[in-house]
Design a protein around this motif. Sequence first.
Motif, short mmCIF file in Angstrom:
data_model
loop_
_atom_site.label_atom_id
_atom_site.label_comp_id
_atom_site.label_asym_id
_atom_site.label_seq_id
_atom_site.Cartn_x
_atom_site.Cartn_y
_atom_site.Cartn_z
N GLU A 6 0.82 -1.21 0.00
CA GLU A 6 0.00 0.00 0.00
C GLU A 6 0.86 1.26 0.00
OE1 GLU A 6 -2.57 -3.29 1.25
OE2 GLU A 6 -0.52 -2.64 1.76
N PRO A 40 -0.69 -12.29 -9.10
CA PRO A 40 -1.65 -11.30 -8.58
C PRO A 40 -2.96 -11.94 -8.13
CG PRO A 40 -1.59 -11.23 -10.98
CD PRO A 40 -0.53 -12.20 -10.56
N GLY A 90 2.29 -3.76 -7.54
CA GLY A 90 1.38 -2.71 -7.96
C GLY A 90 -0.02 -3.20 -8.26
N ILE A 91 -0.79 -2.34 -8.94
CA ILE A 91 -2.19 -2.60 -9.26
C ILE A 91 -2.43 -2.28 -10.73
CG2 ILE A 91 -4.60 -2.00 -8.72
CD1 ILE A 91 -3.72 -1.11 -6.00
N SER A 92 -3.30 -3.08 -11.35
CA SER A 92 -3.73 -2.82 -12.73
C SER A 92 -5.18 -3.27 -12.84
CB SER A 92 -2.85 -3.58 -13.74
OG SER A 92 -3.24 -3.28 -15.06
N GLU A 93 -5.92 -2.71 -13.80
CA GLU A 93 -7.32 -3.08 -13.94
C GLU A 93 -7.77 -2.92 -15.39
OE1 GLU A 93 -9.40 1.13 -12.60
OE2 GLU A 93 -9.23 -0.50 -11.13
N ARG A 128 -3.91 -7.22 -8.36
CA ARG A 128 -3.00 -6.60 -7.38
C ARG A 128 -1.95 -7.61 -6.93
NH1 ARG A 128 -3.37 -2.71 -3.04
NH2 ARG A 128 -5.46 -2.13 -3.75
N ASN A 129 -0.72 -7.12 -6.86
CA ASN A 129 0.33 -7.89 -6.20
C ASN A 129 1.27 -6.91 -5.51
OD1 ASN A 129 1.96 -6.80 -8.19
ND2 ASN A 129 2.43 -8.74 -9.19
N ASP A 144 1.96 1.85 -3.55
CA ASP A 144 0.87 2.45 -4.32
C ASP A 144 0.75 3.93 -4.03
OD1 ASP A 144 0.34 -0.08 -5.28
OD2 ASP A 144 -1.22 -0.49 -3.80
N ARG A 147 4.69 -5.74 -12.26
CA ARG A 147 3.34 -5.26 -12.01
C ARG A 147 2.33 -6.09 -12.79
NH1 ARG A 147 2.11 0.11 -10.13
NH2 ARG A 147 3.96 1.22 -9.42
N GLN A 150 -9.80 -5.98 -11.30
CA GLN A 150 -8.60 -5.36 -10.71
C GLN A 150 -7.63 -6.44 -10.25
OE1 GLN A 150 -8.24 -3.26 -6.63
NE2 GLN A 150 -8.67 -1.60 -8.06
#
Length: 410
Positions: free
Chosen positions: A152, A260, A328-331, A324-325, A155, A230, A322
């Motif tokens: 977090e 993720p 980072g985050i991707s969606e 997450r790992n 992020d 990511r 979405q």
Amino acid sequence: MDRWIKCEIFSSSHRIFVVELVQCSDPGITAVPISVPADTVKLRLEKTPISKVSRAAFYNLSELRFLWLTYNSITLIHPSSFVNLKALRELRLDGNLLTSFPWEGLRDMPRLQTLGLHNNRLSSLPAHAALFLPNITYLDLSSNRLTILPAELLDLWFPLPGQSEGQVERRILGLHDNPWLCDCQISMLMSLSMTLGSTVVLMDQLLMCSKSLSQSELLQTQAELSRCMRPSVQPAATRVISPMGSNVILRCDATGYPTPTLTWIKTSTYTNCCQQDNLDNSEQLPRILESFMQESPRVGVRWSIISLNGLSYKDAGEYRCQARNMAGISEALIKLKVMGITKLPHLPKKSRKISSKSPSKYRKPYQMSAITNVPSVKDNQILSSITPFSSNQAKKPQSLVTFLEHVRKY
């Protein structure tokens, strides 16, 4: 000031009746003084045996901008210790014995930008700390006992394009001299902080880490940095159109290292076709949806599906998958449109026979559906000279039209 406490008070030479600095380092101080002038701008309590900061300890110092509580013996800080410090810009707690810090207490200092926790005994950083650190541009956590950096915080410090509001401020971070574990968070921190134009500056870029707590520390290498990736999300379809009442399955696949996790979120609904129906079935958005199935066939790959049964207009809208790992985050966005009935279907033949038994005032035996099939005056003259139809013919008005067309040819 308390009569048994010796503190130095420095007033401003250009501001009348304003105390610029109060400095206390009396070894007899065991608690935060309660008689500090209310207009104090900077307070320094250093090298004292103070071990605890109690609730609302600085409540009367609303003008305070700089608070230094360095090199004392503080082991405990109440979550509400900093109530009413709305003007505080700098808080330094270096050189104490803190094993934890009340991160939620930062809400009482909305203008705080500098937080120093160097040389304490902090052993963990909770994930929720990121919620209270958006305004902190200088954070010194060096020389503690930290081993894991929450994803977090990555992020927060390295937001994805489009996730940050306004201009991203430059941050200075002190993370060195901690027994970090060599994981993806530390690897990504090193990698991203060294990229061109990075908004994060490390006080010491040579972070040491170990593969386990029992192993000796080593320096991060590029080979280790390349392992972390990511997430990347690929939906099976970005637009789905399905009739009302049908069943739909939405699927997305993600890759990344570490593998993720996937979360489905409904972010909006459509109201262009059925506003009243949506108003009657309003829901709180965004809303996290439970995956119908989620599997990881191999390391670095995961897929997930959600099942929507008996579609209605309230199911129409935008869905986000979405991933997450630690890196980072991707969606990905999926738009679902629900199609309703646009016109009534043709009635079956049985229905037509039944409707013919309607009251007589609605029946006209020889009236045709098309205006061109109505007999003219000339046609009536021809009919008057012809033998009347049999009863079987009278039951089939359509034969009259066929007969007239045959006669007209001649």
